[in-house]
Scaffold this motif. Sequence first.
Motif, PDB file in Angstrom:
ATOM      1  N   GLY A 146       0.786  -1.234   0.000  1.00 58.71           N
ATOM      2  CA  GLY A 146       0.000   0.000   0.000  1.00 58.71           C
ATOM      3  C   GLY A 146       0.811   1.274   0.000  1.00 58.71           C
ATOM      4  N   THR A 147       2.102   1.174   0.360  1.00 60.34           N
ATOM      5  CA  THR A 147       2.937   2.384   0.433  1.00 60.34           C
ATOM      6  C   THR A 147       4.170   2.321  -0.472  1.00 60.34           C
ATOM      7  N   GLY A 148       4.616   1.105  -0.809  1.00 58.62           N
ATOM      8  CA  GLY A 148       5.824   0.980  -1.625  1.00 58.62           C
ATOM      9  C   GLY A 148       7.096   1.269  -0.862  1.00 58.62           C
ATOM     10  N   ILE A 149       7.033   1.299   0.467  1.00 59.50           N
ATOM     11  CA  ILE A 149       8.231   1.627   1.248  1.00 59.50           C
ATOM     12  C   ILE A 149       9.204   0.453   1.248  1.00 59.50           C
ATOM     13  N   ARG A 150      10.468   0.753   1.537  1.00 55.65           N
ATOM     14  CA  ARG A 150      11.503  -0.271   1.630  1.00 55.65           C
ATOM     15  C   ARG A 150      11.314  -1.067   2.922  1.00 55.65           C
ATOM     16  N   VAL A 151      11.812  -2.288   2.943  1.00 50.61           N
ATOM     17  CA  VAL A 151      11.709  -3.123   4.138  1.00 50.61           C
ATOM     18  C   VAL A 151      12.438  -2.473   5.314  1.00 50.61           C
ATOM     19  N   SER A 152      13.615  -1.903   5.046  1.00 45.96           N
ATOM     20  CA  SER A 152      14.373  -1.252   6.114  1.00 45.96           C
ATOM     21  C   SER A 152      13.575  -0.094   6.712  1.00 45.96           C
ATOM     22  N   GLU A 153      12.814   0.614   5.861  1.00 44.27           N
ATOM     23  CA  GLU A 153      11.977   1.715   6.331  1.00 44.27           C
ATOM     24  C   GLU A 153      10.801   1.185   7.141  1.00 44.27           C
ATOM     25  N   CYS A 154      10.249   0.077   6.697  1.00 43.57           N
ATOM     26  CA  CYS A 154       9.104  -0.538   7.375  1.00 43.57           C
ATOM     27  C   CYS A 154       9.471  -0.952   8.798  1.00 43.57           C
ATOM     28  N   CYS A 155      10.667  -1.520   8.954  1.00 43.35           N
ATOM     29  CA  CYS A 155      11.107  -2.002  10.267  1.00 43.35           C
ATOM     30  C   CYS A 155      11.369  -0.855  11.246  1.00 43.35           C
ATOM     31  N   LYS A 156      11.573   0.350  10.747  1.00 46.22           N
ATOM     32  CA  LYS A 156      11.845   1.503  11.611  1.00 46.22           C
ATOM     33  C   LYS A 156      10.580   2.213  12.082  1.00 46.22           C
ATOM     34  N   ILE A 157       9.433   1.843  11.506  1.00 51.12           N
ATOM     35  CA  ILE A 157       8.190   2.547  11.826  1.00 51.12           C
ATOM     36  C   ILE A 157       7.787   2.298  13.276  1.00 51.12           C
ATOM     37  N   ARG A 158       7.482   3.385  13.965  1.00 47.55           N
ATOM     38  CA  ARG A 158       6.971   3.309  15.327  1.00 47.55           C
ATOM     39  C   ARG A 158       5.474   3.632  15.323  1.00 47.55           C
ATOM     40  N   LEU A 159       4.812   3.275  16.377  1.00 45.56           N
ATOM     41  CA  LEU A 159       3.380   3.558  16.485  1.00 45.56           C
ATOM     42  C   LEU A 159       3.100   5.048  16.341  1.00 45.56           C
ATOM     43  N   THR A 160       4.017   5.852  16.870  1.00 47.56           N
ATOM     44  CA  THR A 160       3.834   7.312  16.818  1.00 47.56           C
ATOM     45  C   THR A 160       3.993   7.881  15.414  1.00 47.56           C
ATOM     46  N   ASP A 161       4.512   7.076  14.489  1.00 48.18           N
ATOM     47  CA  ASP A 161       4.679   7.540  13.100  1.00 48.18           C
ATOM     48  C   ASP A 161       3.392   7.404  12.292  1.00 48.18           C
ATOM     49  N   LEU A 162       2.418   6.683  12.841  1.00 49.66           N
ATOM     50  CA  LEU A 162       1.165   6.455  12.126  1.00 49.66           C
ATOM     51  C   LEU A 162       0.128   7.519  12.481  1.00 49.66           C
ATOM     52  N   ASP A 163      -0.560   8.010  11.468  1.00 51.07           N
ATOM     53  CA  ASP A 163      -1.676   8.943  11.663  1.00 51.07           C
ATOM     54  C   ASP A 163      -2.898   8.317  11.008  1.00 51.07           C
ATOM     55  N   PHE A 164      -3.750   7.703  11.814  1.00 48.47           N
ATOM     56  CA  PHE A 164      -4.915   7.013  11.263  1.00 48.47           C
ATOM     57  C   PHE A 164      -5.997   7.988  10.803  1.00 48.47           C
TER      58      PHE A 164
END
Length: 300
Positions: A146-164
């Motif tokens: 859904g985003t096309g992000i890199r795996v390394s970027e995906c693993c760095k995502i924190r809950l606070t990075d999400l805006d639902f």
Amino acid sequence: MTENVNISLKLFIEYLQIEKNCSQYTVEHYHHDVTDFFDFMKEEAILSLKDVQYSDVRIYLTKLYEKQLSRKTVARRISCLRSFYKFLLREKLVDENPMALVSIPKAEKRLPDFFYEQELNVFFESCETDTALGKRNKALLELLYGTGIRVSECCKIRLTDLDFYLSTVLVHGKGHKQRYVPFGSFAHDELESYIQTARRDLLKGKEDHGFLFVNFRGGPLTDRGVREVLNKMFEKSALHGKIHPHKLRHTFATHMLSNGADLRTVQELLGHAFLSSTQVYTHVTNEHLRRTYMSTHPRA
């Protein structure tokens, strides 16, 4: 070989991890490539990194080609050793860079591998969501596609990075660059479901580290962990071929362009510094159009 050789590698790895902030996957590649060169030095009785000459490098390249390695792999080895020697020069551990005059072979022009929409639907439908790990895997798959992000970027995502509320995620990309990437309703629903139930179960009462994706032990999911998850999911789907995390990124870009997205938008979403990196996907979509035409037009 002297102990200084191994010390040099240790310092180089620390430089990659601390100064360059490279992913663990990238660091492992560098470690493997430099170690392979050390093995060559042993075979040739070269005791010190200072003793390596341009002629030695040419012999090393010949051995790589004799192993029938791809041009892409050889280019990566050269690039890695070039970076290694640049670091050694900076630290004054060597006097010259024997890799500086070595030309990097041009990579084969291969079109990025991607899923067709029908294949991707089969992949998504094969995901089971009855367990905590299953819910996590479905959320992971939806977010990557859904985003096309890199795996390394995906693993760095924190809950606070999400805006639902806005359905966006703050992505920490290469070179400490950040960008906001939107995600769709499918990813939105799967992520909410995963966070509210499965993620808590996977933490198993441990202190929350804040990372979005959790492994079965309750720790942060790593690059390698994502690859293993995708491989197992792909095996269960009964699809043919292979999967790698970048295939979902390629698929994201290809589907966006095939459905009318402009190149600049896709470039920004992917986090490409140069438009030329994104333009490869236009070749994919053009080839897809050509094949469709040739297989469906009555007078093709």
